[in-house]
Design a protein around this motif. Sequence first.
Motif, PDB file in Angstrom:
ATOM      1  N   LEU A   1      -1.374   4.382 -17.067  1.00  0.00           N
ATOM      2  CA  LEU A   1      -1.112   2.981 -16.738  1.00  0.00           C
ATOM      3  C   LEU A   1      -0.320   2.862 -15.437  1.00  0.00           C
ATOM      4  O   LEU A   1      -0.569   1.950 -14.631  1.00  0.00           O
ATOM      5  N   LEU A   2       0.610   3.776 -15.200  1.00  0.00           N
ATOM      6  CA  LEU A   2       1.353   3.762 -13.939  1.00  0.00           C
ATOM      7  C   LEU A   2       0.425   4.092 -12.768  1.00  0.00           C
ATOM      8  O   LEU A   2       0.526   3.482 -11.696  1.00  0.00           O
ATOM      9  N   LEU A   3      -0.484   5.031 -12.982  1.00  0.00           N
ATOM     10  CA  LEU A   3      -1.492   5.313 -11.964  1.00  0.00           C
ATOM     11  C   LEU A   3      -2.340   4.070 -11.688  1.00  0.00           C
ATOM     12  O   LEU A   3      -2.650   3.756 -10.538  1.00  0.00           O
TER      13      LEU A   3
ATOM     14  N   THR B   1       0.835  -1.203   0.000  1.00  0.00           N
ATOM     15  CA  THR B   1       0.000   0.000   0.000  1.00  0.00           C
ATOM     16  C   THR B   1       0.868   1.251   0.000  1.00  0.00           C
ATOM     17  O   THR B   1       0.603   2.212  -0.741  1.00  0.00           O
ATOM     18  N   VAL B   2       1.891   1.245   0.845  1.00  0.00           N
ATOM     19  CA  VAL B   2       2.803   2.387   0.904  1.00  0.00           C
ATOM     20  C   VAL B   2       3.506   2.577  -0.431  1.00  0.00           C
ATOM     21  O   VAL B   2       3.621   3.698  -0.941  1.00  0.00           O
TER      22      VAL B   2
ATOM     23  N   ILE C   1       3.244   5.904  -2.945  1.00  0.00           N
ATOM     24  CA  ILE C   1       4.412   6.621  -3.468  1.00  0.00           C
ATOM     25  C   ILE C   1       4.392   6.626  -4.993  1.00  0.00           C
ATOM     26  O   ILE C   1       4.647   7.664  -5.635  1.00  0.00           O
ATOM     27  N   LEU C   2       4.068   5.475  -5.586  1.00  0.00           N
ATOM     28  CA  LEU C   2       3.998   5.400  -7.047  1.00  0.00           C
ATOM     29  C   LEU C   2       2.897   6.305  -7.591  1.00  0.00           C
ATOM     30  O   LEU C   2       3.060   6.950  -8.638  1.00  0.00           O
ATOM     31  N   PHE C   3       1.765   6.368  -6.880  1.00  0.00           N
ATOM     32  CA  PHE C   3       0.666   7.200  -7.343  1.00  0.00           C
ATOM     33  C   PHE C   3       1.071   8.677  -7.333  1.00  0.00           C
ATOM     34  O   PHE C   3       0.769   9.411  -8.284  1.00  0.00           O
ATOM     35  N   ALA C   4       1.741   9.098  -6.270  1.00  0.00           N
ATOM     36  CA  ALA C   4       2.190  10.494  -6.206  1.00  0.00           C
ATOM     37  C   ALA C   4       3.165  10.791  -7.340  1.00  0.00           C
ATOM     38  O   ALA C   4       3.089  11.852  -7.985  1.00  0.00           O
ATOM     39  N   THR C   5       4.067   9.844  -7.605  1.00  0.00           N
ATOM     40  CA  THR C   5       5.032  10.026  -8.689  1.00  0.00           C
ATOM     41  C   THR C   5       4.325  10.079 -10.039  1.00  0.00           C
ATOM     42  O   THR C   5       4.584  10.959 -10.872  1.00  0.00           O
ATOM     43  N   ALA C   6       3.406   9.129 -10.249  1.00  0.00           N
ATOM     44  CA  ALA C   6       2.688   9.078 -11.524  1.00  0.00           C
ATOM     45  C   ALA C   6       1.804  10.304 -11.706  1.00  0.00           C
ATOM     46  O   ALA C   6       1.642  10.807 -12.823  1.00  0.00           O
ATOM     47  N   GLY C   7       1.228  10.819 -10.599  1.00  0.00           N
ATOM     48  CA  GLY C   7       0.405  12.021 -10.695  1.00  0.00           C
ATOM     49  C   GLY C   7       1.208  13.221 -11.160  1.00  0.00           C
ATOM     50  O   GLY C   7       0.752  14.004 -12.004  1.00  0.00           O
ATOM     51  N   GLY C   8       2.421  13.366 -10.627  1.00  0.00           N
ATOM     52  CA  GLY C   8       3.286  14.452 -11.079  1.00  0.00           C
ATOM     53  C   GLY C   8       3.685  14.300 -12.526  1.00  0.00           C
ATOM     54  O   GLY C   8       3.684  15.282 -13.298  1.00  0.00           O
ATOM     55  N   LEU C   9       3.994  13.070 -12.923  1.00  0.00           N
ATOM     56  CA  LEU C   9       4.345  12.818 -14.321  1.00  0.00           C
ATOM     57  C   LEU C   9       3.148  13.053 -15.235  1.00  0.00           C
ATOM     58  O   LEU C   9       3.298  13.543 -16.367  1.00  0.00           O
ATOM     59  N   ASP C  10       1.952  12.715 -14.742  1.00  0.00           N
ATOM     60  CA  ASP C  10       0.745  12.921 -15.547  1.00  0.00           C
ATOM     61  C   ASP C  10       0.487  14.408 -15.775  1.00  0.00           C
ATOM     62  O   ASP C  10       0.099  14.823 -16.882  1.00  0.00           O
ATOM     63  N   LEU C  11       0.701  15.208 -14.735  1.00  0.00           N
ATOM     64  CA  LEU C  11       0.562  16.656 -14.886  1.00  0.00           C
ATOM     65  C   LEU C  11       1.545  17.178 -15.930  1.00  0.00           C
ATOM     66  O   LEU C  11       1.165  17.954 -16.823  1.00  0.00           O
ATOM     67  N   LEU C  12       2.785  16.723 -15.853  1.00  0.00           N
ATOM     68  CA  LEU C  12       3.794  17.151 -16.821  1.00  0.00           C
ATOM     69  C   LEU C  12       3.425  16.690 -18.227  1.00  0.00           C
ATOM     70  O   LEU C  12       3.558  17.438 -19.208  1.00  0.00           O
ATOM     71  N   TRP C  13       2.957  15.454 -18.335  1.00  0.00           N
ATOM     72  CA  TRP C  13       2.553  14.884 -19.626  1.00  0.00           C
ATOM     73  C   TRP C  13       1.453  15.743 -20.268  1.00  0.00           C
ATOM     74  O   TRP C  13       1.508  16.084 -21.448  1.00  0.00           O
ATOM     75  N   HIS C  14       0.426  16.086 -19.467  1.00  0.00           N
ATOM     76  CA  HIS C  14      -0.681  16.871 -20.010  1.00  0.00           C
ATOM     77  C   HIS C  14      -0.249  18.286 -20.393  1.00  0.00           C
ATOM     78  O   HIS C  14      -0.737  18.846 -21.383  1.00  0.00           O
TER      79      HIS C  14
ATOM     80  N   LEU D   1      -2.051  -1.924  -6.489  1.00  0.00           N
ATOM     81  CA  LEU D   1      -1.314  -2.203  -5.259  1.00  0.00           C
ATOM     82  C   LEU D   1      -2.120  -1.763  -4.033  1.00  0.00           C
ATOM     83  O   LEU D   1      -2.159  -2.463  -3.015  1.00  0.00           O
ATOM     84  N   ILE D   2      -2.751  -0.620  -4.119  1.00  0.00           N
ATOM     85  CA  ILE D   2      -3.528  -0.107  -2.986  1.00  0.00           C
ATOM     86  C   ILE D   2      -4.778  -0.958  -2.767  1.00  0.00           C
ATOM     87  O   ILE D   2      -5.101  -1.332  -1.630  1.00  0.00           O
ATOM     88  N   LEU D   3      -5.483  -1.280  -3.841  1.00  0.00           N
ATOM     89  CA  LEU D   3      -6.705  -2.070  -3.718  1.00  0.00           C
ATOM     90  C   LEU D   3      -6.424  -3.479  -3.208  1.00  0.00           C
ATOM     91  O   LEU D   3      -7.283  -4.098  -2.579  1.00  0.00           O
ATOM     92  N   GLY D   4      -5.240  -3.991  -3.454  1.00  0.00           N
ATOM     93  CA  GLY D   4      -4.901  -5.343  -3.009  1.00  0.00           C
ATOM     94  C   GLY D   4      -4.512  -5.440  -1.548  1.00  0.00           C
ATOM     95  O   GLY D   4      -4.124  -6.527  -1.083  1.00  0.00           O
ATOM     96  N   THR D   5      -4.649  -4.363  -0.793  1.00  0.00           N
ATOM     97  CA  THR D   5      -4.214  -4.344   0.610  1.00  0.00           C
ATOM     98  C   THR D   5      -4.877  -5.456   1.421  1.00  0.00           C
ATOM     99  O   THR D   5      -4.198  -6.216   2.130  1.00  0.00           O
ATOM    100  N   ALA D   6      -6.193  -5.569   1.357  1.00  0.00           N
ATOM    101  CA  ALA D   6      -6.894  -6.547   2.181  1.00  0.00           C
ATOM    102  C   ALA D   6      -6.537  -7.980   1.797  1.00  0.00           C
ATOM    103  O   ALA D   6      -6.523  -8.869   2.653  1.00  0.00           O
ATOM    104  N   VAL D   7      -6.241  -8.216   0.534  1.00  0.00           N
ATOM    105  CA  VAL D   7      -5.833  -9.556   0.101  1.00  0.00           C
ATOM    106  C   VAL D   7      -4.480  -9.917   0.717  1.00  0.00           C
ATOM    107  O   VAL D   7      -4.301 -11.008   1.268  1.00  0.00           O
TER     108      VAL D   7
END
Length: 361
Positions: free
Chosen positions: A125-127, A89-90, A94-107, A133-139
């Motif tokens: 796709l990275l998002l 989850t962690v 971290i990946l989501f924050a990174t991908a979000g920044g890259l997505d902003l730059l991409w757009h 990974l986050i949704l799989g926490t309970a599994v």
Amino acid sequence: MLETARNTRTHGRRDLVTELLGLWLVLAVFLDGWAHLNLPSLETFFTPWHAALYSGMLATAAWTAVVIFRNREPGQPLVQAIPPGYRGTVVGLILFATAGGLDLLWHELLGIEVSLDALVSPTHLLLGFSLFLILGTAVRSARASHSASPDGSPALTPAALFAVVLMTGLGAFFLIYVSAFVRPGPTALFVPTPVGSPGRVQSELPVVVTLASYLLTTLLIIAPFLFMLSVAQRPARGVVTMLVAAAAWLPVAMLGFRTYSIAGAAGATIAAVAADLLLARLPETWLRRRLPAVTGGIAAVLWTGQLVAFAVTDAIRWPVSLWLGAVVLSTAVAAGLALLASWGPAGSAAPARPVPDSAAR
């Protein structure tokens, strides 16, 4: 034993909160997807739909921090305080924050995607991977608890079941362009054209895509079903209906509730309910020994239900060889997937459950 049961309930509630936040994220993803597909004038990264997604991620990050701090003992490093199942989850956050920044730059550099390219954009796709990974926490959490359980109890908690359904929905989002629930399918007119005739490829292409959609959507539903069956004695009640609802209704809503999509999703959902009722009556031994027949039967029932709904609300315009062949192919894929999942050495037996101490004495 009492302490173990108390911990299991506590962890179950904790994981359920995490997955409810995951539901927020999944719904926000589909809302953002709806905006990309239905608002071609979208020209900025800063939209209400992105706000819904990123606020959900902030809420998930805050909750994960609470979980870690609650689990931390005095003097313990934070990394060691992360509960089992939450390391992924962690990483996902971290990946989501990174991908979000890259997505902003991409757009900002390349503009906003407004069609199919939005689903396969590398930053999206990275998002998506980080969301899995986050949704799989309970599994992961349930598997960790199962490994530490002295009685070898199944690892499919309600939160883990919910997590698998959410991941199925997220998979349906990224595979919506090959979903059997968003195409006219057999209701579209198809006139067979002889090989070599002008326009043959163009006339067959929609049918080819639809046939591929049936196979891939079958995999999207059957694979999670087999996973859940691998960690539980029996499939959870209503599991087929939940998987079909995630794979069908979320994409149907994202494309705007088109008439043929509603009919097909409704027919498949009713068929899924029937499949769940039949599964509940199957003896466990028969279920295990005839697993390919079970999954093949599920696929056959689902797509037959969809076809019946098409016939009642509109008409089936494909030749019988095509629509019946689609059901047979989907049935074969579902049965083959179960056969591969249950493959093992001849004569091998299921691993024995650990013997409780009281029985051993």
